[in-house]
Design a protein around this motif. Sequence first.
Motif, PDB file in Angstrom:
ATOM      1  N   LEU A 274      22.090 -17.858  14.667  1.00 11.85           N
ATOM      2  CA  LEU A 274      21.749 -16.688  13.864  1.00 11.85           C
ATOM      3  C   LEU A 274      22.968 -16.414  13.004  1.00 11.85           C
ATOM      4  N   ARG A 275      22.867 -16.745  11.741  1.00 12.88           N
ATOM      5  CA  ARG A 275      24.010 -16.620  10.834  1.00 12.88           C
ATOM      6  C   ARG A 275      23.633 -15.730   9.663  1.00 12.88           C
ATOM      7  N   SER A 276      24.476 -14.772   9.383  1.00 13.02           N
ATOM      8  CA  SER A 276      24.209 -13.882   8.249  1.00 13.02           C
ATOM      9  C   SER A 276      24.455 -14.617   6.939  1.00 13.02           C
ATOM     10  N   VAL A 277      23.655 -14.261   5.948  1.00 16.97           N
ATOM     11  CA  VAL A 277      23.768 -14.805   4.599  1.00 16.97           C
ATOM     12  C   VAL A 277      23.741 -13.594   3.672  1.00 16.97           C
ATOM     13  N   ALA A 278      24.722 -13.478   2.805  1.00 15.19           N
ATOM     14  CA  ALA A 278      24.754 -12.299   1.938  1.00 15.19           C
ATOM     15  C   ALA A 278      25.511 -12.599   0.648  1.00 15.19           C
ATOM     16  N   ASP A 279      25.045 -11.947  -0.435  1.00 21.36           N
ATOM     17  CA  ASP A 279      25.728 -12.048  -1.721  1.00 21.36           C
ATOM     18  C   ASP A 279      25.071 -11.062  -2.677  1.00 21.36           C
ATOM     19  N   LYS A 280      25.873 -10.431  -3.535  1.00 22.75           N
ATOM     20  CA  LYS A 280      25.398  -9.548  -4.599  1.00 22.75           C
ATOM     21  C   LYS A 280      24.423  -8.481  -4.102  1.00 22.75           C
ATOM     22  N   GLY A 281      24.753  -7.884  -2.966  1.00 29.65           N
ATOM     23  CA  GLY A 281      23.937  -6.801  -2.441  1.00 29.65           C
ATOM     24  C   GLY A 281      22.675  -7.238  -1.723  1.00 29.65           C
ATOM     25  N   ARG A 282      22.445  -8.521  -1.618  1.00 33.44           N
ATOM     26  CA  ARG A 282      21.272  -9.046  -0.900  1.00 33.44           C
ATOM     27  C   ARG A 282      21.741  -9.579   0.447  1.00 33.44           C
ATOM     28  N   ALA A 283      20.884  -9.431   1.453  1.00 34.18           N
ATOM     29  CA  ALA A 283      21.247  -9.871   2.798  1.00 34.18           C
ATOM     30  C   ALA A 283      20.110 -10.658   3.419  1.00 34.18           C
ATOM     31  N   GLY A 284      20.476 -11.558   4.318  1.00 32.81           N
ATOM     32  CA  GLY A 284      19.480 -12.339   5.022  1.00 32.81           C
ATOM     33  C   GLY A 284      20.082 -13.027   6.230  1.00 32.81           C
TER      34      GLY A 284
END
Length: 120
Positions: free
Chosen positions: A64-74
């Motif tokens: 389970l790894r967070s992915v985020a950039d430019k105010g978006r998250a996943g």
Amino acid sequence: DALPISFLEDWLNLEKCQPSDGLLVSLNGAFDKLRGGYYPRILFPKLAECVDRFVGEAEALLVLRSVADKGRAGWLWRVYPEPWQLFAQGKEACVQIGEFESRPAYNDCVAMLLKAPPVA
């Protein structure tokens, strides 16, 4: 991050524990750092050799790894032997936006996340 010498020895010793005809399970979040070149080969040559021989072949059982950039998250999610799944996270919901047979690169996950419609 300073990398304590004992940490290096732990990785080298973990490889020695691998049974020739069995399974070794390690609960460790640092595999990504090792595989991704976080520790420079020139400064940590023994660790780099261990990664080439041992860590690079390890199969991720639960991720389970967070992915985020430019105010978006996943989230990138996987439970072995199921496929890898990418989810976009909103304030109220989480929506699957991709599925993969092999682990996608982090930058590919970010690109998919940014192209996906916003989640409520």
